[in-house]
Design an enzyme around this catalytic site. Structure first.
Site, mmCIF file in Angstrom:
data_model
loop_
_atom_site.group_PDB
_atom_site.id
_atom_site.type_symbol
_atom_site.label_atom_id
_atom_site.label_comp_id
_atom_site.label_asym_id
_atom_site.label_seq_id
_atom_site.Cartn_x
_atom_site.Cartn_y
_atom_site.Cartn_z
ATOM 1 N N LYS A 115 -4.464 -5.963 -14.754
ATOM 2 C CA LYS A 115 -5.668 -5.129 -14.735
ATOM 3 C C LYS A 115 -6.702 -5.618 -15.741
ATOM 4 O O LYS A 115 -7.901 -5.561 -15.481
ATOM 5 C CB LYS A 115 -5.319 -3.648 -14.985
ATOM 6 C CG LYS A 115 -4.588 -3.045 -13.797
ATOM 7 C CD LYS A 115 -4.427 -1.546 -13.884
ATOM 8 C CE LYS A 115 -3.758 -1.017 -12.608
ATOM 9 N NZ LYS A 115 -3.440 0.407 -12.682
ATOM 10 N N LYS A 195 1.961 -6.723 -3.258
ATOM 11 C CA LYS A 195 2.273 -5.337 -2.897
ATOM 12 C C LYS A 195 1.038 -4.639 -2.324
ATOM 13 O O LYS A 195 -0.095 -5.001 -2.662
ATOM 14 C CB LYS A 195 2.843 -4.575 -4.099
ATOM 15 C CG LYS A 195 1.842 -4.187 -5.142
ATOM 16 C CD LYS A 195 2.356 -3.033 -6.014
ATOM 17 C CE LYS A 195 1.175 -2.386 -6.707
ATOM 18 N NZ LYS A 195 1.241 -1.010 -6.996
ATOM 19 N N LYS A 198 -3.936 0.247 -3.788
ATOM 20 C CA LYS A 198 -5.236 0.910 -3.588
ATOM 21 C C LYS A 198 -6.388 -0.012 -3.956
ATOM 22 O O LYS A 198 -7.487 0.132 -3.455
ATOM 23 C CB LYS A 198 -5.329 2.132 -4.506
ATOM 24 C CG LYS A 198 -4.548 3.327 -4.053
ATOM 25 C CD LYS A 198 -4.651 4.416 -5.142
ATOM 26 C CE LYS A 198 -3.403 5.255 -5.191
ATOM 27 N NZ LYS A 198 -3.200 5.919 -6.477
HETATM 28 P P1 ADP Z 1 -1.455 1.968 -6.853
HETATM 29 O O1 ADP Z 1 -0.580 0.902 -7.452
HETATM 30 O O2 ADP Z 1 -1.633 1.807 -5.392
HETATM 31 O O3 ADP Z 1 -2.730 2.192 -7.604
HETATM 32 P P2 ADP Z 1 -0.269 4.230 -8.244
HETATM 33 O O4 ADP Z 1 -0.327 3.398 -9.454
HETATM 34 O O5 ADP Z 1 -1.036 5.505 -8.259
HETATM 35 O O6 ADP Z 1 -0.654 3.323 -6.978
HETATM 36 O O7 ADP Z 1 1.249 4.531 -7.900
HETATM 37 C C1 ADP Z 1 1.827 5.788 -7.565
HETATM 38 C C2 ADP Z 1 3.296 5.587 -7.227
HETATM 39 O O8 ADP Z 1 3.422 4.767 -6.061
HETATM 40 C C3 ADP Z 1 4.104 4.842 -8.308
HETATM 41 O O9 ADP Z 1 5.411 5.392 -8.393
HETATM 42 C C4 ADP Z 1 4.162 3.433 -7.821
HETATM 43 O O10 ADP Z 1 5.272 2.718 -8.308
HETATM 44 C C5 ADP Z 1 4.271 3.653 -6.329
HETATM 45 N N1 ADP Z 1 3.745 2.499 -5.584
HETATM 46 C C6 ADP Z 1 2.497 1.971 -5.674
HETATM 47 N N2 ADP Z 1 2.347 0.937 -4.824
HETATM 48 C C7 ADP Z 1 3.547 0.798 -4.171
HETATM 49 C C8 ADP Z 1 4.024 -0.091 -3.147
HETATM 50 N N3 ADP Z 1 3.252 -1.022 -2.620
HETATM 51 N N4 ADP Z 1 5.309 0.062 -2.730
HETATM 52 C C9 ADP Z 1 6.115 1.030 -3.245
HETATM 53 N N5 ADP Z 1 5.706 1.903 -4.200
HETATM 54 C C10 ADP Z 1 4.451 1.797 -4.663
#
Ligand code: ADP
Ligand code: TRP
Length: 328
Positions: A115, A195, A198
């Site tokens: 980030k 992965k 968002k």
């Molecule tokens: P992002 O990484 O999309 O911004 P968040 O940080 O808000 O999402 O993550 C919220 C939850 O979703 C966390 O427990 C995170 O580990 C899980 N998570 C995020 N992306 C993935 C993914 N591609 N596969 C599985 N779990 C995920």
């Protein structure tokens, strides 16, 4: 017997995708409904402001995530649902943790490296993000933390903080363990080596997507060379990602899923995956639409959940401050 405590949070920083759902939220609901845990689920709004954001949109994102929680099946009668910034003990304990966490530990964090490489200005909150996350977890005497695998490194740091705090000031915290799903890392639809995230909306299937959008996106998802359908994340990452999603939403073991598609084409697999997803989220979509017009009710739910969480959190914070020698 006292139930074990389970804690997890999600940032209100945009629409949820199926990675968030299959890696975290779906599991929150199942763990809640198992009746085995005393569950705390929260909206990590303080974490979400460490990245660029629009203050005019933040309230809406918070309420929308509250609606997501409920529409997916979290239930305020069974779990404590709250807003992180309404429980000040989180930031207060995080400050204490900042003073015992070496900079080197924070510099190692992969999420920070990723980030900060993309950020125009790297703010201090992005750097100390994991100490706040440790406070989120440790305030509730937590045994288990359901997350996707990208958060395991932060969880490991929380365990390090437990050892440092207990070693220096006396035993008060216990080391929590992570709980992963069968799909702890759902991959991007565009690039199966990354992965789903968002921060790259084109890689995502959102929970709110209409059946038409789901069909369209899944149709265009990358697959692999060859034509055989089998679960082999190394050799066939695109196909394996789709199989993993299908197995998770249908609740069927991978063995059966592989059998179902043996001898079939990639386009047939995509059709079935899209259909299963569109069906799986039908009830969620309807429920969420109903909840989104009830913003006053969503707010009051978060306020009362936060009061409940505060009672537990303040006790732990007081005990921690006493150990450090801060409270008279
Ligand atoms: P992002 O990484 O999309 O911004 P968040 O940080 O808000 O999402 O993550 C919220 C939850 O979703 C966390 O427990 C995170 O580990 C899980 N998570 C995020 N992306 C993935 C993914 N591609 N596969 C599985 N779990 C995920
Ligand atoms: N950092 C987590 C994420 O980005 C969100 C989060 C904040 C969290 N505090 C937490 C998750 C405590 C579990 C426990 O997904």
């Amino acid at each position: 017997m006292k139930r074990q405590v389970l804690v997890s949070g999600i940032q209100p920083s945009g629409k949820l995708h199926i990675g968030n759902y299959l890696g975290a939220l779906k599991n929150f609901v199942e763990l809640q409904n198992s009746g085995k845990y005393d569950c705390f689920f929260f909206i990590a709004d303080l974490h979400s402001i460490t990245e660029s954001f629009d203050p005019k949109k933040k309230q809406k994102q918070i309420l929308e995530l509250a609606a997501d929680f409920l529409a997916a099946g979290l239930n305020p009668k069974k779990s404590t649902l709250f807003l992180q910034s309404l429980v000040p003990a989180h930031t207060e304990l995080a400050w204490i943790f900042n003073t015992i966490t070496p900079m080197g530990e924070l510099e190692r964090m992969t999420q920070y490296k990723d980030k900060s490489a993309k950020a125009e200005i790297v703010n201090a909150g992005l750097f100390t993000y994991p100490t706040l996350m440790a406070a989120d977890i440790l305030l509730y005497n937590t045994a288990a933390v359901p997350v996707g695998d990208d958060q395991l490194q932060h969880l490991e740091l929380a365990r390090t903080i437990v050892r440092k705090f207990n070693g220096r000031f006396g035993r008060i915290f216990t080391e929590p363990k992570g709980i992963l799903t069968h799909t702890p890392r759902v991959m991007s639809l565009r690039d199966s080596s990354r992965k789903m995230s968002k921060s790259d909306p084109a890689s995502c299937l959102f929970l709110d997507d209409s059946p038409e959008e789901i069909h369209d996106k899944v149709k265009r998802a990358v697959t692999d060379s060859g034509s055989e359908i089998k679960y082999d994340p190394k050799e066939k990452p695109g196909v394996s990602n789709l199989l993993g999603i299908y197995s998770a939403v249908t609740g069927r073991p991978m063995r059966d899923v592989e059998k179902e598609f043996a001898g079939n084409t990639y386009s047939h697999l995509k059709e079935r995956v899209a259909f299963a997803l569109a069906e799986h989220f039908r009830e969620y979509r309807n429920k969420k639409a109903g909840l989104m017009v009830k913003s006053a009710a969503l707010k009051s739910l978060l306020v009362s959940g936060s009061k409940k969480a505060s009672k537990v959190a303040e006790k732990t914070l007081f005990a921690a401050k006493k150990k450090v020698g801060l409270s008279p």
